[in-house]
Motif scaffolding. Structure first.
Motif, short mmCIF file in Angstrom:
data_model
loop_
_atom_site.label_atom_id
_atom_site.label_comp_id
_atom_site.label_asym_id
_atom_site.label_seq_id
_atom_site.Cartn_x
_atom_site.Cartn_y
_atom_site.Cartn_z
N SER A 11 0.81 -1.22 0.00
CA SER A 11 0.00 0.00 0.00
C SER A 11 0.84 1.27 0.00
O SER A 11 0.31 2.37 -0.09
CB SER A 11 -0.93 0.01 1.21
OG SER A 11 -0.17 0.00 2.42
N TYR A 12 2.15 1.14 0.08
CA TYR A 12 3.02 2.31 0.13
C TYR A 12 3.22 2.91 -1.26
O TYR A 12 3.11 2.23 -2.27
CB TYR A 12 4.39 1.96 0.70
CG TYR A 12 4.38 1.40 2.11
CD1 TYR A 12 3.27 1.59 2.94
CD2 TYR A 12 5.46 0.68 2.60
CE1 TYR A 12 3.27 1.07 4.23
CE2 TYR A 12 5.45 0.15 3.89
CZ TYR A 12 4.35 0.35 4.69
OH TYR A 12 4.34 -0.16 5.96
N GLY A 13 3.52 4.17 -1.29
CA GLY A 13 3.87 4.81 -2.56
C GLY A 13 5.34 4.64 -2.85
O GLY A 13 6.06 3.90 -2.15
N TYR A 14 5.83 5.32 -3.87
CA TYR A 14 7.25 5.27 -4.20
C TYR A 14 8.03 6.07 -3.16
O TYR A 14 7.62 7.15 -2.74
CB TYR A 14 7.50 5.84 -5.59
CG TYR A 14 6.96 5.00 -6.71
CD1 TYR A 14 7.29 3.65 -6.82
CD2 TYR A 14 6.10 5.54 -7.67
CE1 TYR A 14 6.80 2.87 -7.86
CE2 TYR A 14 5.61 4.76 -8.71
CZ TYR A 14 5.95 3.43 -8.79
OH TYR A 14 5.46 2.66 -9.81
N VAL A 48 11.53 -5.71 -16.67
CA VAL A 48 10.46 -5.98 -15.69
C VAL A 48 9.77 -4.68 -15.28
O VAL A 48 8.55 -4.61 -15.19
CB VAL A 48 11.04 -6.70 -14.46
CG1 VAL A 48 9.95 -6.90 -13.40
CG2 VAL A 48 11.63 -8.05 -14.85
N TRP A 49 10.57 -3.64 -15.03
CA TRP A 49 10.00 -2.35 -14.65
C TRP A 49 9.06 -1.81 -15.73
O TRP A 49 7.95 -1.37 -15.44
CB TRP A 49 11.12 -1.36 -14.37
CG TRP A 49 10.68 0.06 -14.26
CD1 TRP A 49 10.78 1.03 -15.23
CD2 TRP A 49 10.05 0.70 -13.14
NE1 TRP A 49 10.26 2.22 -14.78
CE2 TRP A 49 9.81 2.05 -13.49
CE3 TRP A 49 9.69 0.26 -11.88
CZ2 TRP A 49 9.21 2.95 -12.62
CZ3 TRP A 49 9.09 1.17 -11.01
CH2 TRP A 49 8.86 2.49 -11.37
N ASP A 50 9.50 -1.86 -16.98
CA ASP A 50 8.69 -1.32 -18.07
C ASP A 50 7.43 -2.14 -18.32
O ASP A 50 6.35 -1.58 -18.54
CB ASP A 50 9.52 -1.25 -19.36
CG ASP A 50 10.52 -0.11 -19.34
OD1 ASP A 50 10.43 0.75 -18.45
OD2 ASP A 50 11.41 -0.07 -20.22
N PHE A 58 2.18 2.24 -14.04
CA PHE A 58 3.26 2.47 -13.07
C PHE A 58 2.73 2.69 -11.65
O PHE A 58 3.26 3.50 -10.91
CB PHE A 58 4.13 3.65 -13.52
CG PHE A 58 4.96 3.33 -14.74
CD1 PHE A 58 6.18 2.68 -14.62
CD2 PHE A 58 4.49 3.65 -16.01
CE1 PHE A 58 6.92 2.37 -15.74
CE2 PHE A 58 5.24 3.34 -17.14
CZ PHE A 58 6.47 2.69 -17.00
N HIS A 59 1.69 1.95 -11.31
CA HIS A 59 1.15 2.04 -9.95
C HIS A 59 2.15 1.40 -8.98
O HIS A 59 2.63 0.28 -9.21
CB HIS A 59 -0.19 1.33 -9.86
CG HIS A 59 -0.98 1.70 -8.65
ND1 HIS A 59 -0.71 1.19 -7.39
CD2 HIS A 59 -2.02 2.57 -8.48
CE1 HIS A 59 -1.54 1.69 -6.52
NE2 HIS A 59 -2.36 2.53 -7.14
N ALA A 62 1.54 -2.27 -7.76
CA ALA A 62 1.82 -3.33 -8.73
C ALA A 62 3.32 -3.61 -8.80
O ALA A 62 3.75 -4.77 -8.87
CB ALA A 62 1.30 -2.92 -10.11
N GLN A 63 4.13 -2.57 -8.77
CA GLN A 63 5.57 -2.76 -8.80
C GLN A 63 6.06 -3.46 -7.53
O GLN A 63 6.95 -4.33 -7.59
CB GLN A 63 6.27 -1.41 -8.96
CG GLN A 63 6.00 -0.71 -10.29
CD GLN A 63 6.73 -1.38 -11.47
OE1 GLN A 63 7.44 -2.36 -11.29
NE2 GLN A 63 6.54 -0.84 -12.65
N ARG A 64 5.48 -3.13 -6.41
CA ARG A 64 5.87 -3.79 -5.16
C ARG A 64 5.43 -5.25 -5.15
O ARG A 64 6.15 -6.13 -4.65
CB ARG A 64 5.26 -3.05 -3.96
CG ARG A 64 5.83 -1.66 -3.77
CD ARG A 64 5.26 -1.01 -2.52
NE ARG A 64 5.72 0.36 -2.41
CZ ARG A 64 6.93 0.71 -1.99
NH1 ARG A 64 7.79 -0.22 -1.64
NH2 ARG A 64 7.28 1.99 -1.92
N LEU A 65 4.26 -5.51 -5.71
CA LEU A 65 3.78 -6.90 -5.80
C LEU A 65 4.71 -7.73 -6.69
O LEU A 65 5.00 -8.89 -6.38
CB LEU A 65 2.35 -6.93 -6.34
CG LEU A 65 1.74 -8.33 -6.52
CD1 LEU A 65 1.68 -9.07 -5.19
CD2 LEU A 65 0.34 -8.22 -7.14
#
Length: 213
Positions: A11-14, A48-50, A58-59, A62-65
Motif C-alpha cells: 500500500s506504500y507509494g514510491y 520488468v519495470w517497463d 506504473f502504480h 503493482a511494482q511492489r507486488l
C-alpha cells in the motif's frame, strides 16, 4: 507467512530512489533488444519495470507486488537447491525460512529501486539449480543473465564453477571447465570494465548522478 510479513508494504507509494525511476511507456521488444545489445547491464531489471509499469500505469502497488512475487520465486529456487544438499527436511525449511524472512531482505523487497538485486538472486539461484541438474548450457545462460539484473551480477559466472567444485558435480568434467572458462572470459572482462567505470550505461548522466548520489 511471507505475504503476511511484506503485504503491508504493497500500500506504500514510491520512496527514495523509487521516485527517480523513469516512467515511460513500453517501447516494444525491438527497442528493448536494441538497447540490450548496446548495453546489457540492468536490461532485465529495466524490462520488468517497463512491462509491469506499462500494464498497470506504473502504480506503486503493482511494482511492489512484482518484487514480492520475485522474492517468493527465489525462495522456491532456494528450497529446490536445499533439497539436493545433504540437509534434513527441517534444515531445508529453516534455511529457506531464514532467506525469506530475514530482516536484511526488507529493503530489497519493499523498495522497488532494489529489484535489481532480486533479479541477480534469481539468476544466480537458477544457475546453481541448473548446475545441480547437469544442465550446463542453461546454467551458463542463467549466470550471464545476472548481469541483466545489476553490474555486480557478473560474479555469477565465477560462482557457479566454485559451487560445482564444492559439490563435486559429475557433469563438471575438465572439458566442461575449459569450455565454461572460455565462454565466460568475455563476460567477465565486460562486467569488470563496467564496475570499474562506476556508471550505469543505460541511464543518462543526470540519472546516473541522481542514482549514485
Amino acid at each position: 507467512m511471507t505475504l503476511a510479513l511484506y503485504g503491508t508494504s504493497l500500500s506504500y507509494g514510491y520512496v527514495y530512489e523509487d521516485a527517480r525511476l523513469p516512467q515511460h511507456p513500453w517501447g516494444g521488444w525491438g527497442t528493448w533488444v536494441a538497447a540490450t545489445i548496446e548495453s546489457p547491464t540492468r536490461s532485465v531489471t529495466r524490462l520488468v519495470w517497463d512491462l509491469v509499469g506499462t500494464a498497470t500505469a506504473f502504480h506503486p502497488s503493482a511494482q511492489r507486488l512484482a518484487s514480492l512475487l520475485l522474492h517468493l520465486f527465489n525462495g522456491v529456487l532456494l528450497w529446490l537447491i536445499a533439497r539436493r544438499l545433504p540437509l534434513s527436511l527441517i534444515g531445508a525449511v529453516v534455511s529457506t525460512g531464514l532467506f525469506l524472512w530475514h530482516p536484511a531482505q526488507i529493503e530489497t523487497v519493499a523498495a522497488v529501486a532494489y529489484r535489481s538485486e532480486l533479479i541477480v538472486g534469481t539468476c544466480v539461484l537458477l544457475a546453481l539449480w541448473c548446475a545441480e541438474r547437469g544442465w550446463l548450457v542453461a546454467s551458463w545462460c542463467a549466470a550471464v543473465s545476472a548481469i541483466g539484473g545489476k553490474e555486480a551480477g557478473v560474479i555469477a559466472v565465477a560462482l557457479v564453477p566454485l559451487w560445482a567444485s564444492w559439490r563435486r558435480l559429475p557433469a563438471w568434467t575438465s572439458t566442461a571447465w575449459m569450455v565454461w572458462t572460455m565462454a565466460c572470459l568475455p563476460v567477465l572482462s565486460m562486467g569488470l570494465a563496467l564496475v570499474q567505470a562506476q556508471h550505469l550505461p543505460w541511464m543518462s548522466p543526470q540519472q546516473t548522478v541522481a542514482t549514485l548520489g
